[in-house]
Structures are given as C-alpha cells and as structure tokens.
Design a protein around this motif. Structure first.
Motif, PDB file in Angstrom:
ATOM      1  N   MET B   1       1.003  -1.403  -0.055  1.00 14.75           N
ATOM      2  CA  MET B   1       0.073  -0.052  -0.029  1.00 14.75           C
ATOM      3  C   MET B   1       1.006   1.254  -0.023  1.00 14.75           C
ATOM      4  O   MET B   1       0.163   2.348  -0.010  1.00 14.75           O
ATOM      5  N   GLN B   2       2.238   0.860  -0.199  1.00 15.15           N
ATOM      6  CA  GLN B   2       3.171   2.227  -0.291  1.00 15.15           C
ATOM      7  C   GLN B   2       2.749   3.124  -1.435  1.00 15.15           C
ATOM      8  O   GLN B   2       2.746   4.410  -1.307  1.00 15.15           O
ATOM      9  N   GLU B   3       2.325   2.493  -2.574  1.00 16.72           N
ATOM     10  CA  GLU B   3       1.921   3.178  -3.718  1.00 16.72           C
ATOM     11  C   GLU B   3       0.646   4.028  -3.285  1.00 16.72           C
ATOM     12  O   GLU B   3       0.513   5.239  -3.882  1.00 16.72           O
ATOM     13  N   PHE B   4      -0.392   3.494  -2.672  1.00 16.95           N
ATOM     14  CA  PHE B   4      -1.438   4.325  -2.375  1.00 16.95           C
ATOM     15  C   PHE B   4      -1.008   5.531  -1.366  1.00 16.95           C
ATOM     16  O   PHE B   4      -1.417   6.763  -1.931  1.00 16.95           O
ATOM     17  N   LEU B   5      -0.030   5.196  -0.721  1.00 16.63           N
ATOM     18  CA  LEU B   5       0.358   6.622   0.121  1.00 16.63           C
ATOM     19  C   LEU B   5       0.981   7.463  -0.534  1.00 16.63           C
ATOM     20  O   LEU B   5       0.740   8.871  -0.487  1.00 16.63           O
ATOM     21  N   ASP B   6       1.690   7.190  -1.537  1.00 12.83           N
ATOM     22  CA  ASP B   6       2.613   7.919  -2.358  1.00 12.83           C
ATOM     23  C   ASP B   6       1.752   8.675  -3.392  1.00 12.83           C
ATOM     24  O   ASP B   6       2.032   9.986  -3.513  1.00 12.83           O
ATOM     25  N   GLN B   7       0.574   8.030  -3.840  1.00 15.55           N
ATOM     26  CA  GLN B   7      -0.397   8.849  -4.749  1.00 15.55           C
ATOM     27  C   GLN B   7      -1.010   9.772  -3.905  1.00 15.55           C
ATOM     28  O   GLN B   7      -1.224  10.643  -4.562  1.00 15.55           O
ATOM     29  N   LEU B   8      -1.408   9.574  -2.729  1.00 14.69           N
ATOM     30  CA  LEU B   8      -2.002  10.613  -1.785  1.00 14.69           C
ATOM     31  C   LEU B   8      -1.210  11.578  -1.692  1.00 14.69           C
ATOM     32  O   LEU B   8      -1.602  12.963  -2.101  1.00 14.69           O
TER      33      LEU B   8
END
Lengths: 476, 476
Positions: B1-8
C-alpha cells in the motif's frame, strides 16, 4: 390484462375495483386539468393488507401504480404519466381515500397516528377535539389527504412556526416494491437505529413506496390568537420587519404572509374584504401570533412590539391589529382569496419559488428587471409565505389583454426567466408543490449530475422495476 | 500500500498524512477504549477538495475510510472495525478536524453555515457572538465536531424544544463514494425537488458519504432563563407533570430531565452540590424554561404555573426555583455529573433507550421487575431526557461489590433484559448514541427483514464498494 384484474379480485378480498371508463377518466385527470391520461382500473383498498396484495400482483404483472390521495396536487403527480416511456406502461390508479383503519392520539406523547386516507381537515378536527393542534394548514385541506401531504411534503401557512409535513412526522409505515411492510409507527422523538426511511419516503411523491399510516406530532392547542396587518414600503421592508418580530416573539409568530399591491388590488376587485391601506406603502404583510396564555396578555405583547417596530423602522408605515374574530377572518380572506381572484381574471403564469429570506428582495428585483428587459408586459400578482422564503410569483396579463393568448405566448419565456433568476439567487424552482410530471424534465436539467445520480441510484435500489409512479420526480 | 500513500501525497497537495504507529494507535482507539484497531495512516484533509481527492484514491485502491470527528462517540463508530470481514480491509482514518473553510451566519435567514471540523462549542460561541443560539448542547461539546454531530444525529439536553441535530439541519454537502460532491447548502426552509439526501446522510454514521459542510438553523438567543427542581413520587409523576407544563408553557420549556434517587445519591457522594429533597418523594426533575422576554416576566409565569401544578398534582411534592446563576449551575451540575460520579464507583452496564413518553413508566416498571425476577442484584442509577422519552438506564453493582466482576458476569443478561423490555414497549435500543460497531449485530437481529433490506439496498446503491465505514451500522 383481464387476468391481472381477475387475480386482483380473487387475491385481494374486499378491494374495490372500478374499471368503467368514467371512473378511470375521473381518476386520471389532475386538479388543474393539465393531464388527462388513462389506466386499466381504479383500485380503492381499505387497508394496508390490501395495498400489499395490490403491489404484489402489480409486481408480478408489471403494472405501474399511480397512488392518489385527494388529487389536489398541482404538478400532475397523482395521475399516470402523459409522456415518455412511462406513459406506455400499463397503470392502475390506487386511491388511498378508503384507508381509514387507524386514527388515535397519545396525549402524553403529543402524537397522532392516522391512516393516510383521512383528509387533513378531519385530522385537524380530531386533534382539536382533544384540545390539541395539528398545525398543517393549506387551502385544499378539506380534500387533500394525509397520504398526499406526506408524499408531497406539503407546506402551507403555519410552516414558519411548525415546519412542513416532514418536520411534523415521527414515523410512517409504507408498502415497498415487493409488497413488504416497512418503516415504523413507534412515535419516538429520539431513535438512531439505521437510515431514516421516513424522510426518504416523505416528499418522494409515490415513487418509492405507498405510505399507509403515519405518526404525526401534535401540539397543545393555542388559547389565544392575534392577527396584525402591516403596510410596508416594499419586500425588503417586510423582510426587515420579520427579523424584528422574530427576535422578540419568535415562538408566538406562526404565520408571516407578504402581498404586493397588485395582489391586494385583484382580491379586492373580486371579493368584498378591504385591506388597511396607507399612502406611500404599496406592500402588505399579514402576521399571526398565537400563544397558550390568555388573549389580553398576547395582545398587549404584540401591540407593544408592533409599536416599537413602527417607531424603529420607517419603512413600516402603518399597523392594524384585528379587534375581533370577524376582522381576523377579513384579514385572512384577503390573503387566501388571492389565487381564486386571480383565476377569475383568467389564466396566469405561476411559479412556486423559494430562496433564503435574506435573498428574497434581491430575487424580486432581479426577476422584475429581467422581465422588463425582455419587454414582456405583465401584471405581477405576487404573494407568499415570506417567513419561509417562499413566494408564489404569479404573472397575469395586463388588464384587457386576452389571458389565454398571453399564457400561450409568454409562459415558456417567463418560466425560464423566473427559474433562471431564482437559481442564480441560490433558490429552488419548487418550494412546496413538488415535481410530479410537470417539472420532472426541469429537475433533471437543473440538478447536478452527482445529486441526480443519487436520486436514480436510490430509486433503482428501492423500486427496481419502476412500478411506483414512473415518469414522476426522477426519470430513469 | 506504499503506492497508495505515495499517490495520496502526490495527488492531494496540502493533505497531512500521519503514518507513525503512535498516531495510528491514537486515532484507532475509541473514546471508551473498547476498540483498539489499526489503519494504514491517519489523513487530515483541510478542505472539501482534499476529501474528494482521498475518496477517489481510496476507490481506486479499494481502501476503506473511517471518518472521525472529535472521536467522542460511544459505539465505536469512528474507528476501524475490530471484527468481521470489515476488519480485514485496508483502512485509513480520515480526521475532519482541519476542515474549517467556512463559518458564517445569515442573520435574516437565521442560518449558520459551517465546515464540519468546528467543534460544537466553537459553533455555539460563534452564534452567541451574533446574539443567536445554536441550541445543540451535549456533554462532549468542547471536543465533538459538527461533522460527528451530523453523522450520529446527536441529541442532548435541548432536544425537547429544538429537536435533534437532524431537525437543526437545513442542508449539507457531502463527498460521495466516487469522490463527487453532493447535497446543497442553500439554506432553504422549503424545497421539494427530489429525494432528501440530507436526511439520508444525517445519522448514517459515515457509511454513505463524508459530510464536509452544513447549513444549520439558529434561533434568537433567549434573554431570560428559569430553572426549577421538582421532587416527585416516581417516574409516572414526572410524566404527568410534563404534560401539565407543556400544555401551559410549551415554547418556554426547553429541558426536562428526570433522575431517580440512586442517581442523586451517587452524584451527591462524589460532588459537593446538594439537591432539594422532600420526604416521600424519591425522584427528581430538572426543568429549564427560557424566553425572549424579560426575566421577571418569565419567572412570574413559571412560578405561577408550578404553584398550580403543586396544587393539582399530589405526586409532585416540592418545587424549588433557582434564585440566581449560582443555583442554576448547582441544579445543572447535579444532572450533568451523574455519569462521571457513576464512573468513579467503577464500571456499570449502560443503556441508551427510548420509547414514547407515555410508555416510559410502563417500561421502567417492567424492566425493574424483569431484573428482580432474574435475581440480579443491581443498583439502578437511572436518569435521562424524559421529555424526549429517552432514559440512560444504567445499572451499577451494589455498593461494596467488585464492579469489573459484576460487569463481566451480568452485562450480557442485563443488556438482553433491558433491550427486550424496551422493544416490547415499542421503543428503541439506541436513542441518541447510534449503532456503530457496538450494536451493528444487535440492529440486524431486531430489525424487520424488509427494513433491514431497505438499509442494505440504500447502502449498496450509494456505496457499492463498501468504502465508507464498513462494519458499522449496516452489515453487508
């Protein structure tokens, strides 16, 4: 569809089924005679169980249901759709007037539970017999039913103090699209257990379910009443005076009705009552105050406050307080006969708009300017529930001009100008009359995609076969 | 979910993202410390646009959102679910406290528009600075936010006169499950144009959308206040006295709180204030009256009416009217410190029930009998908003008994007895605290299949991926 009607007869004992053309025509013609549609039959159930039986068979045979109370609505919501794919569906008209199983009061809880077939007047009278007030009050109260009031979230002249039908309802029972019974009649003032189905049904115009019984708030009946007439300079003066009165007599002020000079002129032409006048003050306000205390105390309070208003606000020119019941009647007759007086002069272009109280004068001036700019010659007969931000912005032809021709030529443009203006002012194109079929296309146009998307999603979730009043309110 | 946080981080500029364990633990622990769950991160948006950005990414990455205001709720509604399939979902906690874009008043329209991040206390103070009253009032008002009040349809001590949060809201804006903006802030008192999305969102506990701004009613601030203490025989006497007072002073009566002898005993043990007493009268009522008129007039009206009550109703034994601000504070302190005093004696079994005012005495006696029949030894510390039919029916261990052991042994049975009894009396198991995760299973059990079916259909229609607060309110 004979099979459907046969099954109704067989499976719903006690149901009255009227299939004669005269009965169908009568039920399929709306109050204003704008719509004349048709149906397989008119069904008159006497109780909730029969309604459930009808819905189950309609579901099975894919027959649409137009639910009808007193048929006094002004937007064609209670008769089958005249246009679009909905008009091609097989319909029945389900009349709720015989659903009169329940009528009871819980005095300690201040609630009244009633079947939807009772007329508003019957419910008012029943409450009064218990020394209680059911405050909903509108012109059609002798004919309209509780069911219609709920379906349309009816307003009227006491909304300022008591709210719309929505605010008066503590719970309701309705038949859902599968014929199941939903909602509740517990009469609770606090209950946080799930989504509020009650408020979804109220104002849904028969498109989500068929309400059969409701539990409504009642109030101790007022013991005294004081009605005043104000002559004011303009609508801004009326708004300012409202603020003054609400800051001092918020709980006592139950109605606050504004009328322009034309409205009073029209009503005085066709009815005997005369309004108090004052040179220089063109506009009029009727303000009603009520209380649970003795009459002299209320009168003294109101008189003092109005005198202070007269002193403080120069745009209020004159104040008259009704001295007896006859004068109260006269004041109210002036307000209540405007629509009928206007009708006597022929057709007119009606609008049922609302915005915030503070924006009303802005809207009024903008709309008048827009009409003038387009060079349309009209006689604005304006009046309404100013305390609720709600105006009946009705435009008549000039005196001597043929009203039918006027309507035909100007209605489209005037509707557009007034609706555009009220939306610019953050207002609404339907304050209390609803959408029905008359404004269904308009609603789709002016509603944001995300809000309209929510309407469609809710409708599809609760009535997947679109059985309930298709072609009304939300178009799918 | 790092990708999700990065996108946020990338797509929602200005968003505060807290991913440290301490922050997550803090945000995932509820007020009563019943639930300690977890989340990917705590998100603190500052405006509606950032909320829309969050929802769009959560939709894309299938991340569930627990929306949290002041986190003062009592049913675990504001922290991620601890059990069931919802607990296995990736979650973020979306804290609304930084959403403070809008705070304004329209004095003519008597409305206040505010972002949901303001605390209730801030909103009350802002209204007061304009000489207006925002009447919602509850124990947690310094911490709870407008958003939480709306999500939970908060009640409190002024519901009798002004209604719950629901009745105070004229409109709201919310972000839907696709990140779109829905609802409206027009502040209209009359508007019949489609289904009422506002009432669907209010009380939906963050399961249908994220409210970001709301338009609320305000009232002219009362100019005088009169608080009375009544010593009465029992709860029936309190109900009867309410009817008497409402029939005479309906608009003035703003709070009506009942307490039994144990409640007063507990609060007097742990706090200095002393309640007026009277031999033979075991129960107590606090009644508050307010008006826009001068203090002496209100005091005279209230005194006269209470004297008449004392004369007419023998089950009312004694009446005391607070003579000054200090005495008003003392009376209210007795009522408001009950919960804290009870907590000082250890854990207790709490119930937040309601039925009609008329059924309250029946419920009270039935519940006490049922508990006695089962032979559970308890000390009922009972109090609540009797005027709304709402009791906090709290059961403590006998003095000297270990409260933790009592809770562990008896909670299940006592919950069952009390809930069964209130349902038999046509009441509700959650009057003002809501469902959250604590009572979600219970709600499913006690709700009719057709009503629960409607809840599920609405939830699926408005939040098809179950992004918003899964595992709360309605289980799907």
């Amino acid at each position: 569809m004979q099979e459907f009607l046969d099954q109704l007869q067989k499976q719903v004992p006690g149901l009255i089924i009227k299939a004669q053309q005269a009965d169908i025509d009568h039920a399929c013609t709306d109050w204003r005679k704008r719509y004349q549609t048709t149906a397989l039959a008119v069904l008159e159930p006497a109780n909730t169980k029969q309604v459930q039986g009808i819905v189950k068979l309609c579901d099975q045979f894919n027959v649409a249901i137009s639910t009808q109370g007193g048929n006094t609505g002004l937007v064609g919501g209670a008769v089958p759709a005249a246009e679009g794919s909905a008009a091609r569906r097989a319909h029945v008209v389900l009349k709720t007037g015989r659903i009169r199983e329940t009528l009871e009061i819980d005095e300690s809880n201040l609630t009244l539970t009633a079947s939807v077939g009772y007329t508003l007047h019957e419910i008012q009278e029943y409450a009064l017999a218990h020394d209680l007030l059911f405050p909903l009050s509108l012109a059609s109260e002798g004919t309209c039913t509780l069911g219609g009031n709920l379906a349309s979230n009816a307003g009227g002249v006491a909304v300022l103090r008591y709210g719309n039908t929505r605010e008066l309802c503590l719970g309701l029972e309705y038949v859902n699209a599968q014929g199941g019974l939903c909602g509740d009649l517990r009469g609770l003032r606090k209950n946080n257990t799930g989504y509020d189905l009650r408020h979804l049904l109220i104002g849904s115009e028969g498109t989500l379910g068929i309400v059969t019984t409701a539990c409504m708030k009642v109030y101790p009946a007022p013991k005294s009443r004081c009605v005043a007439w104000l002559n004011v300079d303009d609508i801004q003066a009326a708004v300012d005076a409202l603020g003054f009165l609400q800051s001092r007599l918020f709980s006592e002020l139950s109605s606050y009705e504004w009328m322009n000079a034309n409205a009073i002129d029209v009503v005085q032409t066709h009815f005997p009552a005369k309004a108090p006048t004052c040179p220089g003050a063109s506009d009029h306000v009727l303000a009603e105050f009520t209380s649970l205390g003795p009459e002299p105390a209320l009168r003294e309070q109101v008189t003092k406050t109005l005198e202070a208003l007269l002193e403080e606000q120069t745009s209020v020119r004159n104040i008259a307080i009704a001295q007896n019941g006859r004068e109260i009647e006269t004041f109210w007759a002036l307000r209540e006969n405007i629509s009928e007086a206007q009708a006597k002069e022929g057709l007119n272009v009606k609008h049922d708009v609302a915005c915030t109280v503070s924006q009303l004068p802005v809207f009024h001036d903008m709309a008048m300017n827009a009409i003038e700019e387009y060079g349309v010659e009209v006689r604005p007969v304006l009046f309404g529930h100013l305390g609720d931000g709600n105006l009946h912005f009705n435009l008549s032809a000039l005196k001597g001009v043929d009203s039918a021709a006027f309507l035909k030529q100007q209605q489209g443009l005037l509707n557009e100008l007034v609706h555009e203006t009220i939306l610019q002012c953050g207002g609404t194109v339907s304050a209390e009359h609803g959408i029905g079929q008359l404004k269904a296309e308009l609603l789709r146009e002016i509603t944001s995609a995300s809000n309209y998307g929510a309407f469609v999603a809710i409708k599809q979730a609760m009535d997947p076969k679109n059985l309930f009043n298709p072609g009304k309110l939300v178009l799918i």
